[in-house]
Design a protein around this motif. Structure first.
Motif, short mmCIF file in Angstrom:
data_model
loop_
_atom_site.label_atom_id
_atom_site.label_comp_id
_atom_site.label_asym_id
_atom_site.label_seq_id
_atom_site.Cartn_x
_atom_site.Cartn_y
_atom_site.Cartn_z
N TRP A 1 0.84 -1.20 0.00
CA TRP A 1 0.00 0.00 0.00
C TRP A 1 0.87 1.24 0.00
O TRP A 1 1.86 1.31 0.73
CB TRP A 1 -0.90 0.04 1.23
CG TRP A 1 -2.09 -0.87 1.13
CD1 TRP A 1 -2.22 -2.11 1.70
CD2 TRP A 1 -3.30 -0.61 0.44
NE1 TRP A 1 -3.45 -2.63 1.39
CE2 TRP A 1 -4.14 -1.73 0.62
CE3 TRP A 1 -3.77 0.45 -0.33
CZ2 TRP A 1 -5.41 -1.81 0.07
CZ3 TRP A 1 -5.04 0.37 -0.88
CH2 TRP A 1 -5.86 -0.75 -0.68
N GLU B 1 0.43 5.63 0.10
CA GLU B 1 -0.53 6.66 0.47
C GLU B 1 -0.03 8.05 0.10
O GLU B 1 1.18 8.29 0.14
CB GLU B 1 -0.79 6.63 1.98
CG GLU B 1 -1.37 5.33 2.46
CD GLU B 1 -1.71 5.34 3.94
OE1 GLU B 1 -1.89 6.43 4.51
OE2 GLU B 1 -1.81 4.25 4.51
N ASP C 1 -1.64 12.41 0.01
CA ASP C 1 -2.73 13.38 0.16
C ASP C 1 -2.77 14.27 -1.07
O ASP C 1 -1.73 14.61 -1.64
CB ASP C 1 -2.51 14.26 1.40
CG ASP C 1 -2.72 13.49 2.69
OD1 ASP C 1 -3.56 12.56 2.71
OD2 ASP C 1 -2.04 13.80 3.68
N HIS D 1 -7.54 11.92 0.69
CA HIS D 1 -6.46 11.00 1.08
C HIS D 1 -6.60 9.77 0.19
O HIS D 1 -7.68 9.18 0.13
CB HIS D 1 -6.58 10.62 2.56
CG HIS D 1 -5.50 9.71 3.01
ND1 HIS D 1 -4.20 10.14 3.19
CD2 HIS D 1 -5.51 8.39 3.28
CE1 HIS D 1 -3.46 9.11 3.58
NE2 HIS D 1 -4.23 8.05 3.63
N ARG E 1 -5.15 5.98 -1.15
CA ARG E 1 -4.34 4.79 -0.91
C ARG E 1 -4.39 3.95 -2.18
O ARG E 1 -5.45 3.76 -2.76
CB ARG E 1 -4.90 3.96 0.26
CG ARG E 1 -4.82 4.66 1.58
CD ARG E 1 -5.35 3.77 2.71
NE ARG E 1 -4.35 2.74 2.99
CZ ARG E 1 -4.65 1.46 3.24
NH1 ARG E 1 -5.88 1.05 3.26
NH2 ARG E 1 -3.69 0.60 3.50
#
Length: 165
Positions: free
Chosen positions: A123, A125, A127, A138, A140
């Motif tokens: 994963w 991530e 923003d 946000h 992912r």
């Protein structure tokens, strides 16, 4: 991958899905560890509420973790998007920015986990922020990586020759 970061950036800027959505690739690091993408919300790129389309926000990050991983891992790996999640935090207006990072330490971790030939799922991530630095969404993204069969065989042969010496 046969592209340089600069060539990929220029090609992605002219790519019809990004061009039509108002998405622009601002930067791809020379070491493939970082990409910065912007979306300018205007009369052509906003929805009926005057904010960025959710699909456009997701598209801002769509290919980049794969595109950053492929040249760092090399041609012996399959690399695909596996899954994505997006949490909409605030209305997206004005100029929106997403910065994706794939540091060398993460690449080495993936390479170690994929060495057996098993698939890995990782994963990432990021923003998406507005001009004030406020988080708009946000994101992912999960990326699938697997060592290709021909490379597994040569890795196993290399390991056996090291053991036998």
């Amino acid at each position: 991958m046969k592209f340089t970061p600069r060539t990929l950036k220029l090609g992605m800027r002219a790519w019809p899905p990004f061009l039509g959505a108002g998405i622009s690739v601002r930067h791809i690091a020379d070491d493939w560890s970082r990409a910065e993408v912007t979306l300018r919300v205007n009369s052509l790129t906003r929805n009926a509420l005057g904010t960025a389309f959710g699909g456009s926000l997701s598209s801002m990050t769509d290919p980049f973790y794969v595109l950053l991983l492929m040249p760092q891992l090399g041609e012996d790996y399959y690399v695909w998007d596996a899954s994505a999640e997006i949490d909409f935090v605030k209305r997206g207006r004005g100029k929106l920015t997403a910065v994706m990072h794939v540091p060398a330490s993460t690449v080495e971790d993936i390479r170690a986990r994929a060495a057996s030939g098993d698939r890995t799922l990782t994963w990432f991530e990021c923003d998406i922020t507005d001009e004030s630095g406020d988080v708009v969404a946000h994101v992912r993204r999960q990326v699938y990586v697997r060592l290709q069969p021909h490379a597994r065989k040569s890795n196993a042969e290399t390991a056996m020759s090291v053991i036998s010496h």
